[in-house]
Design an enzyme around this catalytic site. Structure first.
Site, PDB file in Angstrom:
ATOM      1  N   ASN A 116       0.868  -1.177   0.000  1.00 52.48           N
ATOM      2  CA  ASN A 116       0.000   0.000   0.000  1.00 52.48           C
ATOM      3  C   ASN A 116       0.907   1.230   0.000  1.00 52.48           C
ATOM      4  O   ASN A 116       1.501   1.564   1.022  1.00 52.48           O
ATOM      5  CB  ASN A 116      -0.894  -0.018   1.252  1.00 52.48           C
ATOM      6  CG  ASN A 116      -1.748   1.236   1.367  1.00 52.48           C
ATOM      7  OD1 ASN A 116      -1.789   2.053   0.447  1.00 52.48           O
ATOM      8  ND2 ASN A 116      -2.438   1.384   2.497  1.00 52.48           N
ATOM      9  N   TRP A 117       0.997   1.853  -1.165  1.00 53.57           N
ATOM     10  CA  TRP A 117       1.906   2.998  -1.291  1.00 53.57           C
ATOM     11  C   TRP A 117       1.359   4.259  -0.631  1.00 53.57           C
ATOM     12  O   TRP A 117       2.059   5.275  -0.557  1.00 53.57           O
ATOM     13  CB  TRP A 117       2.190   3.278  -2.772  1.00 53.57           C
ATOM     14  CG  TRP A 117       3.151   2.317  -3.404  1.00 53.57           C
ATOM     15  CD1 TRP A 117       3.739   1.234  -2.815  1.00 53.57           C
ATOM     16  CD2 TRP A 117       3.648   2.367  -4.745  1.00 53.57           C
ATOM     17  NE1 TRP A 117       4.561   0.597  -3.716  1.00 53.57           N
ATOM     18  CE2 TRP A 117       4.527   1.279  -4.907  1.00 53.57           C
ATOM     19  CE3 TRP A 117       3.429   3.218  -5.840  1.00 53.57           C
ATOM     20  CZ2 TRP A 117       5.194   1.020  -6.109  1.00 53.57           C
ATOM     21  CZ3 TRP A 117       4.083   2.963  -7.037  1.00 53.57           C
ATOM     22  CH2 TRP A 117       4.959   1.876  -7.165  1.00 53.57           C
ATOM     23  N   LYS A 118       0.091   4.222  -0.212  1.00 56.44           N
ATOM     24  CA  LYS A 118      -0.550   5.411   0.387  1.00 56.44           C
ATOM     25  C   LYS A 118      -0.356   6.607  -0.566  1.00 56.44           C
ATOM     26  O   LYS A 118      -0.403   6.408  -1.781  1.00 56.44           O
ATOM     27  CB  LYS A 118      -0.016   5.649   1.794  1.00 56.44           C
ATOM     28  CG  LYS A 118      -0.187   4.374   2.651  1.00 56.44           C
ATOM     29  CD  LYS A 118       0.060   4.557   4.105  1.00 56.44           C
ATOM     30  CE  LYS A 118      -0.172   3.229   4.825  1.00 56.44           C
ATOM     31  NZ  LYS A 118       0.002   3.320   6.271  1.00 56.44           N
ATOM     32  N   HIS A 128      -9.638   1.391   5.189  1.00 54.89           N
ATOM     33  CA  HIS A 128      -8.329   1.598   5.836  1.00 54.89           C
ATOM     34  C   HIS A 128      -8.488   2.594   6.985  1.00 54.89           C
ATOM     35  O   HIS A 128      -9.259   3.556   6.881  1.00 54.89           O
ATOM     36  CB  HIS A 128      -7.312   2.118   4.810  1.00 54.89           C
ATOM     37  CG  HIS A 128      -5.913   2.054   5.323  1.00 54.89           C
ATOM     38  ND1 HIS A 128      -5.415   2.981   6.207  1.00 54.89           N
ATOM     39  CD2 HIS A 128      -4.926   1.152   5.115  1.00 54.89           C
ATOM     40  CE1 HIS A 128      -4.171   2.652   6.510  1.00 54.89           C
ATOM     41  NE2 HIS A 128      -3.845   1.540   5.856  1.00 54.89           N
ATOM     42  N   GLU A 133      -5.272  -4.737  10.756  1.00 55.67           N
ATOM     43  CA  GLU A 133      -4.267  -3.686  10.920  1.00 55.67           C
ATOM     44  C   GLU A 133      -4.500  -2.969  12.249  1.00 55.67           C
ATOM     45  O   GLU A 133      -5.312  -2.025  12.312  1.00 55.67           O
ATOM     46  CB  GLU A 133      -4.370  -2.672   9.773  1.00 55.67           C
ATOM     47  CG  GLU A 133      -4.015  -3.256   8.423  1.00 55.67           C
ATOM     48  CD  GLU A 133      -3.402  -2.208   7.485  1.00 55.67           C
ATOM     49  OE1 GLU A 133      -2.318  -2.491   6.963  1.00 55.67           O
ATOM     50  OE2 GLU A 133      -3.978  -1.128   7.292  1.00 55.67           O
ATOM     51  N   SER A 154       3.397  -1.811  10.165  1.00 55.06           N
ATOM     52  CA  SER A 154       4.864  -1.749  10.170  1.00 55.06           C
ATOM     53  C   SER A 154       5.521  -3.077   9.794  1.00 55.06           C
ATOM     54  O   SER A 154       6.649  -3.334  10.220  1.00 55.06           O
ATOM     55  CB  SER A 154       5.401  -1.282  11.528  1.00 55.06           C
ATOM     56  OG  SER A 154       4.876  -0.021  11.844  1.00 55.06           O
ATOM     57  N   GLY A 165       2.954  -1.155   4.251  1.00 58.12           N
ATOM     58  CA  GLY A 165       2.933   0.273   3.931  1.00 58.12           C
ATOM     59  C   GLY A 165       4.322   0.773   3.624  1.00 58.12           C
ATOM     60  O   GLY A 165       4.845   0.593   2.523  1.00 58.12           O
TER      61      GLY A 165
HETATM   62  P1  13P Z   1       2.955   0.622   7.610  1.00 56.56           P
HETATM   63  O1  13P Z   1       3.515  -0.688   7.087  1.00 56.56           O
HETATM   64  O2  13P Z   1       3.650   1.823   7.091  1.00 56.56           O
HETATM   65  O3  13P Z   1       2.773   0.595   9.087  1.00 56.56           O
HETATM   66  O4  13P Z   1       1.473   0.725   7.006  1.00 56.56           O
HETATM   67  C1  13P Z   1       0.573  -0.293   7.252  1.00 56.56           C
HETATM   68  C2  13P Z   1      -0.645   0.025   6.490  1.00 56.56           C
HETATM   69  O5  13P Z   1      -1.381   0.903   6.894  1.00 56.56           O
HETATM   70  C3  13P Z   1      -0.864  -0.713   5.246  1.00 56.56           C
HETATM   71  O6  13P Z   1      -2.150  -0.521   4.767  1.00 56.56           O
END
Ligand code: 13P
Length: 256
Positions: free
Chosen positions: A9-11, A96, A166, A214, A235
């Protein structure tokens, strides 16, 4: 047994289409051979079109980070599941925690899941608590999220849905975050499996449940081995080709 899955998930990253392509290509290069692990990248909407051509190897699938519940019409700023499907997305992250903070509710997630399924997309439904309180209310919260988000979903469709556990307190961007352990994860995965089984019977066994919070190249093996999950939703580490590839390799090794 269902294929293991690693989803990036590149956000809201990276800032340019060029950088997105560079990152994507360095991941695809490694995957340009037979992998037993399903690998999915969910970039910002804008980059899907460009990355479509780089993903022709079919070793990697594309997903979106959200989708609206209507097919077409006067919904300024929204993107429909059918549009995403036409843009080569096959997965969509829904519910999310970062979208829930912006006002997403279980009710809207429920509508989005149904719309995504009818468009042929695989929903990745995110659930998870913000805190682990001593009275264990977080179990009720996750139960409510699952119940309301999956309300009215047909038994025949549930096998397609992926649940991502999550815990918000473990996500890399959470202030004062804490590391979740594979034991924390396993406890919740067993609970989620029980809820899904009560709701959907034996069909629920076909549903994949993954972990996100994480997850990285150092703890991936522990979560995959001991956390009771079928994959990871990554992420921050998915923005680093080396780290992401390492996670896929770890998953591959465990699949043997
Ligand atoms: P991180 O791996 O940066 O904690 O993000 C997790 C996440 O929200 C994936 O959707």
């Amino acid at each position: 047994m269902a294929k293991k899955i690693i989803i990036g998930n590149w956000k809201m990253n990276p800032v340019s289409s060029k950088d997105a392509e560079k990152l994507f290509i360095s991941i695809v290069k490694f995957l340009n051979r037979k992998t037993r692990t399903e690998v999915v990248i969910c970039p910002p909407f804008l980059y899907l079109e460009n990355l479509k051509s780089s993903s022709r190897t079919k070793k990697i699938s594309l997903g979106a980070q959200d989708a609206f519940w209507a097919e077409i019409g006067a919904f300024t700023g929204e993107v429909s599941p059918d549009m995403l499907y036409n843009f080569s997305a096959r997965y969509v992250i829904l519910g999310h925690s970062e979208r829930r903070t912006l006002g997403e509710t279980n009710e809207t997630v429920n509508k989005k899941i149904k719309a995504a399924l009818s468009a042929g997309l695989i929903p990745v439904l995110c659930v998870g608590e913000s805190v682990r309180d001593e009275s264990h209310d977080y179990f009720d919260l996750v139960k409510t999220q699952l119940g309301e988000c999956l309300s009215g979903v047909k038994k025949t469709s549930v096998a397609k849905i992926i649940i991502a556990y999550e815990p918000v307190w473990a996500i890399s961007s959470t202030i004062n975050r804490k590391d979740a352990t594979s034991a924390d994860c396993l406890e919740m995965i067993i609970f989620i499996r029980k809820i899904l089984s009560d709701k959907f019977g034996s069909e629920s066994k076909k549903m994949r449940i993954i972990y996100g919070g994480s997850a990285n190249e150092k703890d991936a093996e522990d979560f995959l081995r001991n956390g009771g999950v079928d994959g990871l939703l990554v992420g921050r580490a998915s923005l680093d080709a080396k780290k992401f590839i390492e996670i896929v390799k770890i998953c591959e090794a465990l699949n043997k």
